[in-house]
Scaffold this motif. Structure first.
Motif, PDB file in Angstrom:
ATOM      1  N   SER A 149       3.147  24.423  16.449  1.00  0.00           N
ATOM      2  CA  SER A 149       2.409  23.219  16.848  1.00  0.00           C
ATOM      3  C   SER A 149       3.211  22.408  17.855  1.00  0.00           C
ATOM      4  CB  SER A 149       2.096  22.378  15.610  1.00  0.00           C
ATOM      5  OG  SER A 149       1.559  21.126  15.984  1.00  0.00           O
ATOM      6  N   PHE A 150       4.514  22.302  17.630  1.00  0.00           N
ATOM      7  CA  PHE A 150       5.373  21.559  18.547  1.00  0.00           C
ATOM      8  C   PHE A 150       5.449  22.248  19.908  1.00  0.00           C
ATOM      9  CE2 PHE A 150       9.706  20.732  20.240  1.00  0.00           C
ATOM     10  CZ  PHE A 150       9.568  19.369  20.448  1.00  0.00           C
ATOM     11  N   LEU A 151       5.623  23.564  19.907  1.00  0.00           N
ATOM     12  CA  LEU A 151       5.709  24.302  21.173  1.00  0.00           C
ATOM     13  C   LEU A 151       4.410  24.197  21.961  1.00  0.00           C
ATOM     14  CD1 LEU A 151       7.609  27.548  20.073  1.00  0.00           C
ATOM     15  CD2 LEU A 151       8.527  25.528  21.224  1.00  0.00           C
ATOM     16  N   LYS A 152       3.275  24.305  21.277  1.00  0.00           N
ATOM     17  CA  LYS A 152       1.989  24.219  21.975  1.00  0.00           C
ATOM     18  C   LYS A 152       1.739  22.813  22.517  1.00  0.00           C
ATOM     19  CE  LYS A 152      -0.279  28.056  19.619  1.00  0.00           C
ATOM     20  NZ  LYS A 152      -1.395  28.488  18.731  1.00  0.00           N
ATOM     21  N   ALA A 153       2.310  21.815  21.862  1.00  0.00           N
ATOM     22  CA  ALA A 153       2.161  20.445  22.350  1.00  0.00           C
ATOM     23  C   ALA A 153       2.919  20.238  23.654  1.00  0.00           C
ATOM     24  CB  ALA A 153       2.653  19.456  21.292  1.00  0.00           C
ATOM     25  N   MET A 154       4.120  20.774  23.731  1.00  0.00           N
ATOM     26  CA  MET A 154       4.930  20.537  24.927  1.00  0.00           C
ATOM     27  C   MET A 154       4.657  21.542  26.037  1.00  0.00           C
ATOM     28  SD  MET A 154       8.697  21.742  23.546  1.00  0.00           S
ATOM     29  CE  MET A 154       9.498  20.703  24.754  1.00  0.00           C
TER      30      MET A 154
ATOM     31  N   ASN B 217      -1.454  23.001  31.908  1.00  0.00           N
ATOM     32  CA  ASN B 217      -1.682  21.930  32.879  1.00  0.00           C
ATOM     33  C   ASN B 217      -0.620  20.857  32.666  1.00  0.00           C
ATOM     34  OD1 ASN B 217      -2.552  19.936  34.571  1.00  0.00           O
ATOM     35  ND2 ASN B 217      -4.614  19.776  33.710  1.00  0.00           N
ATOM     36  N   PRO B 218       0.283  20.658  33.615  1.00  0.00           N
ATOM     37  CA  PRO B 218       1.361  19.683  33.419  1.00  0.00           C
ATOM     38  C   PRO B 218       0.855  18.270  33.157  1.00  0.00           C
ATOM     39  CG  PRO B 218       1.271  20.442  35.710  1.00  0.00           C
ATOM     40  CD  PRO B 218       0.378  21.334  34.926  1.00  0.00           C
ATOM     41  N   ALA B 219      -0.331  17.949  33.647  1.00  0.00           N
ATOM     42  CA  ALA B 219      -0.874  16.608  33.430  1.00  0.00           C
ATOM     43  C   ALA B 219      -1.198  16.360  31.959  1.00  0.00           C
ATOM     44  CB  ALA B 219      -2.128  16.410  34.278  1.00  0.00           C
ATOM     45  N   GLU B 220      -1.320  17.421  31.178  1.00  0.00           N
ATOM     46  CA  GLU B 220      -1.651  17.281  29.761  1.00  0.00           C
ATOM     47  C   GLU B 220      -0.427  17.308  28.851  1.00  0.00           C
ATOM     48  OE1 GLU B 220      -4.409  20.355  28.825  1.00  0.00           O
ATOM     49  OE2 GLU B 220      -5.987  19.579  30.137  1.00  0.00           O
ATOM     50  N   ARG B 221       0.752  17.500  29.410  1.00  0.00           N
ATOM     51  CA  ARG B 221       1.946  17.531  28.572  1.00  0.00           C
ATOM     52  C   ARG B 221       2.264  16.118  28.071  1.00  0.00           C
ATOM     53  NH1 ARG B 221       4.835  21.424  32.956  1.00  0.00           N
ATOM     54  NH2 ARG B 221       3.366  23.160  32.646  1.00  0.00           N
ATOM     55  N   PRO B 222       2.613  15.992  26.809  1.00  0.00           N
ATOM     56  CA  PRO B 222       2.828  14.659  26.225  1.00  0.00           C
ATOM     57  C   PRO B 222       4.101  14.004  26.733  1.00  0.00           C
ATOM     58  CG  PRO B 222       3.414  16.371  24.667  1.00  0.00           C
ATOM     59  CD  PRO B 222       2.804  17.076  25.848  1.00  0.00           C
ATOM     60  N   SER B 223       4.221  12.731  26.454  1.00  0.00           N
ATOM     61  CA  SER B 223       5.424  11.991  26.816  1.00  0.00           C
ATOM     62  C   SER B 223       6.564  12.386  25.879  1.00  0.00           C
ATOM     63  CB  SER B 223       5.176  10.490  26.699  1.00  0.00           C
ATOM     64  OG  SER B 223       4.961  10.137  25.334  1.00  0.00           O
ATOM     65  N   ILE B 224       7.778  12.056  26.289  1.00  0.00           N
ATOM     66  CA  ILE B 224       8.933  12.312  25.445  1.00  0.00           C
ATOM     67  C   ILE B 224       8.791  11.588  24.107  1.00  0.00           C
ATOM     68  CG2 ILE B 224      11.386  11.816  25.171  1.00  0.00           C
ATOM     69  CD1 ILE B 224      10.936  14.197  26.898  1.00  0.00           C
ATOM     70  N   GLU B 225       8.283  10.358  24.163  1.00  0.00           N
ATOM     71  CA  GLU B 225       8.114   9.579  22.937  1.00  0.00           C
ATOM     72  C   GLU B 225       7.164  10.274  21.969  1.00  0.00           C
ATOM     73  OE1 GLU B 225       9.723   7.187  26.099  1.00  0.00           O
ATOM     74  OE2 GLU B 225       7.882   8.391  26.022  1.00  0.00           O
ATOM     75  N   ASP B 226       6.079  10.837  22.505  1.00  0.00           N
ATOM     76  CA  ASP B 226       5.131  11.536  21.645  1.00  0.00           C
ATOM     77  C   ASP B 226       5.749  12.810  21.055  1.00  0.00           C
ATOM     78  OD1 ASP B 226       3.165   9.655  22.009  1.00  0.00           O
ATOM     79  OD2 ASP B 226       2.171  10.737  23.641  1.00  0.00           O
ATOM     80  N   LEU B 227       6.534  13.516  21.865  1.00  0.00           N
ATOM     81  CA  LEU B 227       7.181  14.719  21.361  1.00  0.00           C
ATOM     82  C   LEU B 227       8.180  14.394  20.256  1.00  0.00           C
ATOM     83  CD1 LEU B 227       7.818  16.771  24.636  1.00  0.00           C
ATOM     84  CD2 LEU B 227       6.253  17.356  22.786  1.00  0.00           C
ATOM     85  N   LEU B 228       8.915  13.296  20.421  1.00  0.00           N
ATOM     86  CA  LEU B 228       9.895  12.912  19.418  1.00  0.00           C
ATOM     87  C   LEU B 228       9.253  12.484  18.100  1.00  0.00           C
ATOM     88  CD1 LEU B 228      12.506  10.957  21.575  1.00  0.00           C
ATOM     89  CD2 LEU B 228      12.794  13.194  20.507  1.00  0.00           C
ATOM     90  N   SER B 229       7.986  12.110  18.159  1.00  0.00           N
ATOM     91  CA  SER B 229       7.295  11.714  16.933  1.00  0.00           C
ATOM     92  C   SER B 229       6.610  12.887  16.237  1.00  0.00           C
ATOM     93  CB  SER B 229       6.250  10.626  17.248  1.00  0.00           C
ATOM     94  OG  SER B 229       5.201  11.157  18.058  1.00  0.00           O
ATOM     95  N   HIS B 230       6.723  14.073  16.835  1.00  0.00           N
ATOM     96  CA  HIS B 230       6.091  15.242  16.226  1.00  0.00           C
ATOM     97  C   HIS B 230       6.787  15.581  14.900  1.00  0.00           C
ATOM     98  CE1 HIS B 230       4.863  19.429  15.602  1.00  0.00           C
ATOM     99  NE2 HIS B 230       3.843  19.168  16.415  1.00  0.00           N
ATOM    100  N   PRO B 231       6.047  16.008  13.887  1.00  0.00           N
ATOM    101  CA  PRO B 231       6.650  16.319  12.577  1.00  0.00           C
ATOM    102  C   PRO B 231       7.789  17.327  12.639  1.00  0.00           C
ATOM    103  CG  PRO B 231       4.269  16.247  12.397  1.00  0.00           C
ATOM    104  CD  PRO B 231       4.577  16.125  13.858  1.00  0.00           C
ATOM    105  N   TRP B 232       7.714  18.324  13.549  1.00  0.00           N
ATOM    106  CA  TRP B 232       8.787  19.317  13.609  1.00  0.00           C
ATOM    107  C   TRP B 232      10.100  18.688  14.031  1.00  0.00           C
ATOM    108  CZ3 TRP B 232      12.083  21.525  17.291  1.00  0.00           C
ATOM    109  CH2 TRP B 232      12.770  22.686  16.864  1.00  0.00           C
ATOM    110  N   VAL B 233      10.070  17.758  14.979  1.00  0.00           N
ATOM    111  CA  VAL B 233      11.286  17.066  15.404  1.00  0.00           C
ATOM    112  C   VAL B 233      11.816  16.212  14.263  1.00  0.00           C
ATOM    113  CG1 VAL B 233      12.292  15.446  17.050  1.00  0.00           C
ATOM    114  CG2 VAL B 233      10.530  17.062  17.793  1.00  0.00           C
ATOM    115  N   GLY B 234      10.924  15.532  13.564  1.00  0.00           N
ATOM    116  CA  GLY B 234      11.340  14.729  12.422  1.00  0.00           C
ATOM    117  C   GLY B 234      12.019  15.561  11.355  1.00  0.00           C
TER     118      GLY B 234
END
Length: 384
Positions: free
Chosen positions: A352-357, A361-378
């Protein structure tokens, strides 16, 4: 895996690697360095530990440090004269200064090999920018050889293992490694072999304690600013973002894609893409695209319209898939094939984390803040 343009074979280079060649020592090229030379009135040359397209790297002793100072040994990188004297100079010194002067409280700060000093040196081939760094151990390129169960397929030359036993430089490397014999009177400079610090940055008894080693990112010689590019063909081939592959404009989010592919390989020792085809295993862009589509879906039209249209028309059909290519038969990303040894819950969360980042389409890639809030990072932070 192919290497990016101009990387440095630094401290962790294989001892058998050939040198940079005499032709590199010409006006605008490399500076002839001799053991015992002293640079900036303080850095004494001890031996050569690396080289690359843009530079040579040398073990030096800081003559201003006391003998009992464990930081008296450093790495001096001498760039070619043309590196900062051409129409499109590299940005290494500026990027390193930016990283060093950043917020030391940031989580990633300690994982960068930071610039200690920089200066310019005038030589027979021009003016050379010289960069001084904290001394690192070997890179992941050779580090895996210490541990038979460890395999690194990535382009690992720029990820260093930090020093653990600095006294080994003096008691081991400087005692056992031969000092190159050089003739200062020679008409044309003869390069000497680079002998890296491998074996002399941690005791052999430490080799079983892999989890206790720290790493640092180094070698920013081919890095670019988001708004000022050294080159448009960036990243190791197998790690290239979709927009780079089709020669579309790119920005800082190419690093999101690059990081995602790296994470899978570092975490699970599995390569996400390679683009190789039988029978000889040569690389083909179309195969690489097919591998991406198999895992992340077709290339969106909005991205394809920004790419090299000759290339796009030769590879893609109207649905954003590679022409005349059967649907992929590989396993899904959250499978044992890609993530061996993990529970299904852990695989699902990581995928899920890999598919998010790794949105195509680069315009759809989330912000760093959103990635850091992903459950896998937590989850990763909770286990540190």
């Amino acid at each position: 895996m192919a290497t990016p343009r101009g990387g440095t074979v630094a401290h962790g280079a294989d001892p058998g690697d050939i040198d940079e060649g005499r032709d590199a020592y010409r006006p605008g090229g490399f500076h002839p360095v001799y053991v015992e030379d002293v640079y900036a009135d303080k850095y004494k040359i001890l031996n050569k530990i690396g080289y690359g397209v843009y530079s040579t790297v040398w073990l030096v002793k800081d003559l201003t440090k006391l003998d009992d100072d464990e930081h008296k040994f450093l790495a001096l990188k001498v760039l070619s004269a043309e590196s900062y004297n051409v129409d499109k100079p590299i940005f290494e010194r500026e990027i390193l200064t930016h990283l060093r002067d950043g917020d030391r409280r940031q989580l990633g700060y300690k994982y960068v090999c930071h610039l200690v000093d920089d200066f310019e040196h005038q030589g027979p081939n021009g003016t050379h920018v010289c960069l001084v760094f904290e001394l690192m151990g070997e890179t992941l390129r050779t580090f895996g050889a210490w541990f038979k169960e460890s395999i690194f397929h990535i382009k690992p030359d720029n990820i260093f293992v930090k020093f653990r036993d600095r006294p080994l430089i003096e008691s081991g490397y400087l005692v056992n490694v031969p000092i190159p014999q050089q003739d200062r009177a020679e008409e044309r400079y003869t390069p000497v072999q680079a002998i890296p610090l491998r074996r002399y940055y941690f005791g052999e008894s430490d080799s079983t304690r892999v989890s206790e080693f720290d790493i640092a990112r180094a070698d920013w010689g081919v890095s670019s600013w988001a708004t000022q590019h050294l080159t448009e063909r960036i990243q190791p081939v197998a790690l290239r973002a979709p927009e780079v592959l089709i020669e579309a404009p790119w920005d800082k989010t190419v690093d999101w894609w690059n990081l995602g592919a790296l994470l899978l390989e570092l975490y699970c020792a599995v390569r996400m893409f390679d683009g190789r085809v039988p029978p000889d295993g040569h690389y083909e862009l179309k195969e690489h695209v097919a591998e991406i589509v198999d895992l992340f879906g077709p290339f969106p039209k909005v991205l394809l319209e920004k790419g090299n249209q000759d290339l796009v028309r030769s590879i893609f059909d109207d649905e954003g898939k590679p022409k005349d290519t059967p649907p992929g038969t590989g396993p899904p990303l959250a499978s044992e094939g890609y993530m061996p040894g993990l529970s299904q819950e852990a695989r699902d969360e990581f995928a899920s984390f890999l598919k998010a980042m790794m949105k195509i389409n680069p315009a759809e890639r989330p912000s760093i803040e959103d990635l850091l809030s992903h459950p896998w990072v937590g989850l990763r932070f909770r286990t540190l």
